[in-house]
Design an enzyme around this catalytic site. Structure first.
Site, PDB file in Angstrom:
ATOM      1  N   THR A  88       0.863  -1.184   0.000  1.00 27.68           N
ATOM      2  CA  THR A  88       0.000   0.000   0.000  1.00 27.68           C
ATOM      3  C   THR A  88       0.896   1.230   0.000  1.00 27.68           C
ATOM      4  OG1 THR A  88      -1.729  -1.166   1.207  1.00 27.68           O
ATOM      5  CG2 THR A  88      -1.810   1.243   1.245  1.00 27.68           C
ATOM      6  N   LYS A 163      -8.117   0.727  -2.490  1.00 27.55           N
ATOM      7  CA  LYS A 163      -7.491   0.442  -1.195  1.00 27.55           C
ATOM      8  C   LYS A 163      -7.519   1.681  -0.296  1.00 27.55           C
ATOM      9  CE  LYS A 163      -5.359  -1.730   2.043  1.00 27.55           C
ATOM     10  NZ  LYS A 163      -3.940  -2.110   2.026  1.00 27.55           N
ATOM     11  N   LYS A 231       0.553   5.649   8.523  1.00 25.21           N
ATOM     12  CA  LYS A 231       1.036   5.864   7.161  1.00 25.21           C
ATOM     13  C   LYS A 231      -0.113   5.786   6.168  1.00 25.21           C
ATOM     14  CE  LYS A 231       2.206   2.547   4.766  1.00 25.21           C
ATOM     15  NZ  LYS A 231       1.636   1.644   3.716  1.00 25.21           N
TER      16      LYS A 231
END
Length: 281
Positions: A88, A163, A231
């Site tokens: 990701t 995502k 993050k």
């Protein structure tokens, strides 16, 4: 088929292990070589280039876009392997990686995963596959081994966009759950009774049970660390800003996560954001 797995952390290691158990020839590389050597059934390599040499698939599962870009530099991309970018990394980094792939003539599949440590260990991840259809078809045996479901999307980048939307939902859900558990404790309601009441109904997603029990027990063994969740929140905020969208709730979540990280909980599970809700009590 030969699969080179770059990154053998919480997610990459079980994915590589499952591939080896399924009969793939698996080579692994990690910046900390001991982590690569710990993957049963795989050959640990000293360099990413050694792992990728002659591979049919290059699977990257690293912490962020900079780590992925560093790992594939120096001749790793030779145009032969299909690059399955499953980390990701956000929109900007995905576009940089797509250019690296294009410049080297390497087929690029943007395929981040939904799931944490336990689904990765069981081969039950959900894969958000986007990119050239023929490359995705070639990668199907890999996806079927590491995941229980593959969502077929469009062009590379579409997987990363979905995502980010999912991660927005998850970080808001966990932060809302943290405040709810903290509120229950503050006003004298047994939080276990809260979880029992919502279980199995439309207001009680399974994720609430999983993370809520962690919060009540104050045991945060990391399935996905708070630092990595922070993050991901940053990547959501960057994408929102890029498209002129105010992600106000994610901004609040990010601040609460920072408070918990600053208090020393960054390496614990993302549910440890709960500490920000009980600070001072």
């Amino acid at each position: 088929m030969i699969v080179a797995v770059l990154g053998t952390g919480t997610m990459g290691a079980p994915m590589a292990r499952n591939l080896a158990e399924a009969g793939f020839e698996v080579r692994v590389w990690n910046r900390t070589i001991e982590k690569a050597r710990a993957v049963e059934g795989a050959r640990a390599c000293e360099t990413a280039a050694e792992a990728a040499d002659g591979a049919d698939f290059l699977l990257t599962m690293l912490s962020d876009g900079d780590a992925v870009e560093e790992a594939v530099s120096g001749g790793v991309l030779d145009g032969n392997a299909v690059w399955l970018q499953m980390s990701t990394v956000g929109l900007d980094a995905t576009e940089r990686l797509m250019k690296l792939a294009d410049d080297s003539g390497t087929p690029f599949v943007d395929a981040p995963v939904v799931g944490t440590k336990q689904p990765a260990e069981k081969g039950e991840l959900t894969i958000l596959a986007s990119g050239p259809r023929d490359a995705r078809e070639r990668a199907k045996p890999v996806f079927d081994t590491v995941g229980a479901r593959t969502i077929e999307l469009g062009e590379a980048g579409d997987g990363t966009r979905l995502k980010l939307v999912i991660n927005s939902w998850l970080v808001i859900l966990v932060e809302g759950l943290a405040e709810t558990i903290a509120l229950a404790e503050a006003i004298g309601v047994d939080p276990e009774r809260f979880l029992e009441t919502i279980a199995g109904g439309p207001t009680g997603p399974a994720y609430a049970q999983l993370k809520g029990k962690m919060m009540i027990a104050r045991k945060f063994d990391p399935a996905f660390s708070l630092a990595l969740a922070r993050k991901d929140a940053r990547l959501v905020l960057e994408a929102a800003e890029r498209h002129g969208f105010e992600a106000a709730l994610v901004e609040v979540v990010a601040r609460k996560m920072d408070e918990a990280i600053d208090a020393g909980h960054g390496d614990e599970d993302m549910a440890a954001t709960f500490y920000a809700s009980i600070a001072g009590r």
